[in-house]
Design an enzyme around this catalytic site. Structure first.
Site, PDB file in Angstrom:
ATOM      1  N   ARG A  57     -61.796  25.018  13.862  1.00 43.62           N
ATOM      2  CA  ARG A  57     -60.514  25.118  13.165  1.00 43.62           C
ATOM      3  C   ARG A  57     -59.605  26.147  13.831  1.00 43.62           C
ATOM      4  O   ARG A  57     -58.377  26.033  13.793  1.00 43.62           O
ATOM      5  CB  ARG A  57     -60.720  25.485  11.691  1.00 43.62           C
ATOM      6  CG  ARG A  57     -59.408  25.668  10.915  1.00 43.62           C
ATOM      7  CD  ARG A  57     -59.635  25.707   9.419  1.00 43.62           C
ATOM      8  NE  ARG A  57     -60.480  26.804   9.007  1.00 43.62           N
ATOM      9  CZ  ARG A  57     -60.050  28.059   8.781  1.00 43.62           C
ATOM     10  NH1 ARG A  57     -58.779  28.378   8.972  1.00 43.62           N
ATOM     11  NH2 ARG A  57     -60.887  28.990   8.376  1.00 43.62           N
ATOM     12  N   TYR A 110     -36.233  10.921  11.025  1.00 50.20           N
ATOM     13  CA  TYR A 110     -37.369  10.162  10.516  1.00 50.20           C
ATOM     14  C   TYR A 110     -37.553  10.464   9.030  1.00 50.20           C
ATOM     15  O   TYR A 110     -37.496  11.625   8.610  1.00 50.20           O
ATOM     16  CB  TYR A 110     -38.608  10.548  11.313  1.00 50.20           C
ATOM     17  CG  TYR A 110     -39.931  10.160  10.702  1.00 50.20           C
ATOM     18  CD1 TYR A 110     -40.196   8.840  10.324  1.00 50.20           C
ATOM     19  CD2 TYR A 110     -40.932  11.102  10.522  1.00 50.20           C
ATOM     20  CE1 TYR A 110     -41.418   8.483   9.762  1.00 50.20           C
ATOM     21  CE2 TYR A 110     -42.161  10.761   9.973  1.00 50.20           C
ATOM     22  CZ  TYR A 110     -42.396   9.451   9.598  1.00 50.20           C
ATOM     23  OH  TYR A 110     -43.605   9.116   9.047  1.00 50.20           O
ATOM     24  N   ASP A 182     -37.589  17.352  17.839  1.00 47.10           N
ATOM     25  CA  ASP A 182     -38.687  16.386  17.845  1.00 47.10           C
ATOM     26  C   ASP A 182     -38.444  15.468  19.042  1.00 47.10           C
ATOM     27  O   ASP A 182     -37.458  14.726  19.076  1.00 47.10           O
ATOM     28  CB  ASP A 182     -38.697  15.599  16.538  1.00 47.10           C
ATOM     29  CG  ASP A 182     -39.817  14.565  16.481  1.00 47.10           C
ATOM     30  OD1 ASP A 182     -40.355  14.181  17.533  1.00 47.10           O
ATOM     31  OD2 ASP A 182     -40.145  14.112  15.365  1.00 47.10           O
ATOM     32  N   LYS A 207     -47.968   8.769  18.852  1.00 43.77           N
ATOM     33  CA  LYS A 207     -47.096   7.762  19.450  1.00 43.77           C
ATOM     34  C   LYS A 207     -47.296   7.706  20.977  1.00 43.77           C
ATOM     35  O   LYS A 207     -48.376   7.381  21.436  1.00 43.77           O
ATOM     36  CB  LYS A 207     -45.648   8.062  19.078  1.00 43.77           C
ATOM     37  CG  LYS A 207     -45.419   8.383  17.596  1.00 43.77           C
ATOM     38  CD  LYS A 207     -45.896   7.323  16.639  1.00 43.77           C
ATOM     39  CE  LYS A 207     -45.415   7.516  15.207  1.00 43.77           C
ATOM     40  NZ  LYS A 207     -45.856   8.752  14.557  1.00 43.77           N
TER      41      LYS A 207
END
Length: 385
Positions: A57, A110, A182, A207
């Site tokens: 983590r 988005y 972004d 993506k």
């Protein structure tokens, strides 16, 4: 950072260099939740910076390999990998913003990002205002004394407006703001926002960075001081990504240049072909704005003559998905997926209606792609009439 070789060479050589006796050409998958130590001195040395890893983590060679690779391709100082694009955006924003701060964002984002900003950041006491980023006066009108960040997308979702990054950075510097972009749709193959002075760059690696629709992953890169803060947020919020997904993403990243070159070329050809179709009301695709091409996404608005449900049912080998950027051509329906959470008023204001279709153009032969869309459109017109 690699400054003496071309992008295509750099992207193919993203492997983590091993110092082990058994040196693998490909980076091994460090599929472990913890790392072992020979004694307490070695364990305590982690907190003194003498060893790199303690608990996945908090960091793992595979996720670090990915973050470093994307940072290098973006010409950024540092990076951190996360569990998704949204968590990358959140980590970047929380590296700067705290309760009482204000963010100015582009209004055409988005839908998931809008949901994050309006639905979640507000719960943290962070205020958000949306501006028309095509209008500099609109941006300036949103500035407040507590504004700390300005945010947009390099190519917007779903209408593919190419952001004026120079203007955005100029305003950010004038008001002493952190700028964040972004860069998911463009990728560093088409645009490197850091070159314009942007402080933070986020990607949904799900993506084009991964490229094969088999991971959920994010990356945020940028100024080293901000990424150090973003990394703390990733660890504290548990927004880390698994070693295996990191490994898969690095494998996919190696072919980014090849995929983007082909998919971008196909997208231009499809956009040009659909613009000639009498029942396609409008085609949204950048008009030769970027040097290497304008991206692999095409958005269309079909005319009222087209029965949209029949159109989707007639697509054949082109599949319907709620995402984008795999090697196969796919379509999505923004009003029911990416921008579903927006109010009807906001959808209408942005131009998102029941006839808007977002196309993620793949690597297939362009003649087959064009033929299949034209067939689906023609079939849906005929069946309705």
């Amino acid at each position: 950072m690699r400054t003496s070789i071309n992008f295509e060479t750099s992207v193919a050589h993203t492997s983590f260099r091993q110092e082990d006796v058994n040196v693998s050409k490909s980076t091994p998958i460090y599929q472990t939740s913890v790392f072992r130590f020979s004694d307490l001195d070695e364990l305590e040395g982690f907190y003194e910076g003498k060893s790199n890893y303690l608990y996945t983590r908090m960091g793992n060679p595979n996720s670090d390999e990915l973050a470093t690779a994307v940072a290098e391709l973006e010409d950024a100082e540092s990076g951190v990998a996360t569990s998704s694009g949204i968590s990358a955006i959140l980590a970047g924003m929380l590296s700067v913003l705290k309760s009482g701060d204000h963010l100015v964002a582009s209004e055409d984002l988005y839908g998931g990002t809008v949901q994050l900003l309006t639905g979640e950041l507000s719960r943290f006491g962070i205020e958000v205002s949306y501006a028309d980023f095509t209008n500099e006066h609109s941006i300036r009108a949103m500035m407040r004394s507590n504004t700390k960040m300005i945010y947009s997308e390099s190519i917007t979702n779903p209408f593919l407006r190419v952001e004026n990054i120079e203007q955005m950075v100029r305003i950010a510097k004038e008001f002493n703001l952190v700028s964040m972009i972004d860069n998911t749709f463009a990728t560093p193959y088409l645009v490197k926002p850091v070159e314009f002075g942007v402080d933070l760059v986020a990607h949904s690696g799900t993506k084009y960075i991964g490229g094969h629709s088999d991971v959920s992953i994010g990356v945020v890169v940028g100024r080293a001081d901000l990424i150090a803060e973003a990394r703390i947020r990733v660890v504290s919020l548990g927004a880390n990504v698994s070693p295996f997904e990191s490994w898969l993403t690095v494998r996919g990243l190696k072919t980014l240049a090849l995929r983007m070159e082909k998919q971008t070329k196909n997208a231009r050809s499809l956009a040009d072909a659909l613009a000639k179709n009498a029942v396609v009301h409008k085609v949204y695709y950048p008009n030769h704005v970027l040097p290497k091409g304008d991206g692999a996404m095409v958005t269309i608005e079909l005319s009222e003559q087209v029965d949209v449900r029949n159109f989707f049912a007639s697509l054949g080998w082109i599949t319907i998905v709620p995402s984008l950027a795999g090697v196969e051509t796919t379509v999505s329906y923004p009003i029911a997926t990416s921008h579903r959470a927006l109010s009807e008023e906001d959808q209408a204001r942005l131009g998102i209606n029941s006839h808007v279709i977002r196309i993620s153009v793949g690597i297939e032969h362009i003649d087959d792609i064009i033929k299949q869309f034209e067939k689906a459109i023609q079939t849906s017109v005929n069946e309705r009439n």
